[in-house]
Design a protein around this motif. Structure first.
Motif, PDB file in Angstrom:
ATOM      1  N   ALA A 171      -1.125  -4.589  -0.243  1.00 47.45           N
ATOM      2  CA  ALA A 171       0.107  -4.163  -0.912  1.00 47.45           C
ATOM      3  C   ALA A 171       1.333  -4.622  -0.137  1.00 47.45           C
ATOM      4  N   VAL A 172       1.264  -4.576   1.190  1.00 43.55           N
ATOM      5  CA  VAL A 172       2.378  -5.069   2.012  1.00 43.55           C
ATOM      6  C   VAL A 172       2.595  -6.561   1.779  1.00 43.55           C
ATOM      7  N   ASP A 173       1.488  -7.312   1.723  1.00 44.90           N
ATOM      8  CA  ASP A 173       1.615  -8.754   1.480  1.00 44.90           C
ATOM      9  C   ASP A 173       2.239  -9.024   0.114  1.00 44.90           C
ATOM     10  N   GLN A 174       1.831  -8.250  -0.900  1.00 44.87           N
ATOM     11  CA  GLN A 174       2.412  -8.431  -2.223  1.00 44.87           C
ATOM     12  C   GLN A 174       3.891  -8.090  -2.229  1.00 44.87           C
ATOM     13  N   GLU A 175       4.273  -7.031  -1.498  1.00 43.07           N
ATOM     14  CA  GLU A 175       5.684  -6.675  -1.418  1.00 43.07           C
ATOM     15  C   GLU A 175       6.493  -7.771  -0.720  1.00 43.07           C
ATOM     16  N   ARG A 176       5.927  -8.330   0.322  1.00 41.51           N
ATOM     17  CA  ARG A 176       6.623  -9.424   1.014  1.00 41.51           C
ATOM     18  C   ARG A 176       6.785 -10.634   0.105  1.00 41.51           C
ATOM     19  N   LEU A 177       5.716 -10.945  -0.642  1.00 41.48           N
ATOM     20  CA  LEU A 177       5.797 -12.083  -1.546  1.00 41.48           C
ATOM     21  C   LEU A 177       6.843 -11.842  -2.623  1.00 41.48           C
ATOM     22  N   ARG A 178       6.833 -10.640  -3.209  1.00 42.27           N
ATOM     23  CA  ARG A 178       7.834 -10.307  -4.222  1.00 42.27           C
ATOM     24  C   ARG A 178       9.239 -10.393  -3.646  1.00 42.27           C
ATOM     25  N   PHE A 179       9.409  -9.864  -2.446  1.00 41.19           N
ATOM     26  CA  PHE A 179      10.724  -9.859  -1.820  1.00 41.19           C
ATOM     27  C   PHE A 179      11.215 -11.281  -1.560  1.00 41.19           C
ATOM     28  N   SER A 180      10.323 -12.141  -1.055  1.00 43.56           N
ATOM     29  CA  SER A 180      10.727 -13.521  -0.768  1.00 43.56           C
ATOM     30  C   SER A 180      11.067 -14.269  -2.060  1.00 43.56           C
ATOM     31  N   ARG A 181      10.301 -14.003  -3.125  1.00 43.70           N
ATOM     32  CA  ARG A 181      10.616 -14.656  -4.401  1.00 43.70           C
ATOM     33  C   ARG A 181      11.982 -14.211  -4.916  1.00 43.70           C
TER      34      ARG A 181
END
Length: 408
Positions: free
Chosen positions: A209-219
């Protein structure tokens, strides 16, 4: 007091820094890390080997017989007690290390413990029969799956034969204790392992979930800053060119730059907190204004029923990213944006008449949009347009809208 507060903040920072930046998924990860730090002892988890040691008190009757001289050939009994206790202690501690538990040496220890138990119980009977429940407990601690059932049945049958020979029907308690001790121990330890595996799975899901949040944030940051900075650069160039001959028009461009910058700050704050939903209508207006300011003629067409918020938000990101790419890379003179919707699907097509070379290069923008649309059941296709230019096509399934988005 200030120094103490600063020291406390520094000590607690590793546990809370990520959740503050990346939202609920990181908060779950932090809680999972805290749970892991306080997890049970041993590679598998609680209970540990020490929890099975008190059951050795079942052998106190045998020790009493040896001390009182009620055991024939007491030195054989003493050697047997030492061998049994040593093997039992070794097995129960090996049971809580998966690699040691499944080793060949552990199997030989269990077999040897069975032989010692059989020899002592068959030779002396009485209190020595209570070693069979201890053997059943060690069997349940070490074995898993089908081997457990076969071995525990053999141990119970052996206990029934030996105890029946010495005690007759009074041996029912020994047989029952042997079976129950092995089965209950195996069930408790299997449950403990399952709980530990679930805990590890929860931690892994939290990290994902942290990785997904980071990916969403970077996008989001890429899409927000790429578009906004492009607009600011274009308007700054326009202001610089027209300032010598028309200061009022230049000031209008400067005010637009200020407005765009303020709006970008608001959108970045909303993206960080995870509450931003892009509006397709707003993005179409922004794209038209940015393209016009860059000297690119824009044609926007939209038809079909109002879109649900999720579909409108995803297509808004596509419009933002593609408009930015047209301004920065295409060298186009015109750009057409067409949205056609139906009750089942919506289709967005963005076409420019530029060189189309820079836009075809792989980048995080179109890659991120492709992943986003795929997660929502849609597709994104990009490539050279027929004749000249570049075309991006996005399709999404349309879910029933609650009121929908206001039509243009």
């Amino acid at each position: 007091m200030v120094d103490m507060q600063q020291q406390t903040t520094k000590q607690s920072a590793p546990a809370v820094r990520t959740p503050r930046v990346f939202g609920a998924g990181a908060r779950r990860a932090a809680r999972a890390e805290q749970c892991r730090d306080g997890a049970g002892a041993g590679p598998i988890g609680t209970p540990g080997g020490f929890a099975l040691l008190p059951w050795l008190l079942l052998g106190m009757g045998s020790i009493s017989n040896v001390i009182k001289g009620e055991t024939p050939d007491p030195w054989i009994g003493v050697v047997g007690l030492l061998a049994f206790n040593s093997l039992y202690v070794s097995l129960v501690f090996r049971a809580f290390d998966r690699r040691a538990r499944e080793s060949v040496a552990t199997r030989w220890c269990l077999a040897t413990l069975g032989l010692v138990t059989f020899a002592l119980a068959a030779a002396y009977g009485g209190n020595w029969l209570l070693f069979f429940p201890l053997l059943g407990l060690a069997t349940g601690a070490v074995l898993r799956g089908r081997p457990l059932g076969r071995v525990l049945f053999a141990v119970t049958a052996t206990a029934a034969a030996v105890a029946g020979y010495h005690e007759g029907w009074d041996a029912v308690g020994v047989v029952y204790g042997t079976l129950v001790s092995g089965a209950v121990t195996a069930a408790i330890l299997a449950l403990s392992e399952t709980v530990r595996e679930l805990r590890d799975t929860r931690q892994e899901l939290a990290r994902a979930a942290v990785d997904q949040e980071r990916l969403r944030f970077s996008r989001d940051l890429h899409d927000l800053l790429g578009h906004t900075l492009s607009v600011i650069v274009v308007k700054s160039e326009v202001a610089r060119r027209i300032a010598p001959r028309d200061i009022d028009a230049a000031l209008v461009q400067v005010r637009d730059i200020e407005s765009v910058g303020r709006q970008a700050l608001t959108e970045i704050r909303e993206a960080v907190t995870g509450y931003r939903e892009a509006s397709l209508a707003a993005e179409l207006d922004r794209a038209r204004g940015a393209l016009t300011a860059a000297g690119i003629e824009s044609v926007v067409r939209q038809s079909g029923p109002p879109l649900p918020p999720q579909a409108a938000a995803l297509l808004g990101w596509v419009v933002r990213e593609c408009a930015t790419n047209v301004i920065r890379h295409s060298g186009a003179a015109t750009c057409e944006i067409e949205v056609r919707g139906s009750a089942e699907r919506v289709r967005l097509v963005i076409t420019d008449d530029g060189t189309g070379v820079a836009s075809t290069l792989p980048g995080s923008g179109l890659t991120g949009l492709t992943e986003r649309l795929a997660a929502a059941g849609g597709v994104l296709d990009s490539g050279p347009a027929p004749g000249r230019g570049f075309r991006v096509t996005a399709e999404l399934p349309v879910e029933p809208a609650d009121g929908g988005e206001e039509s243009r």
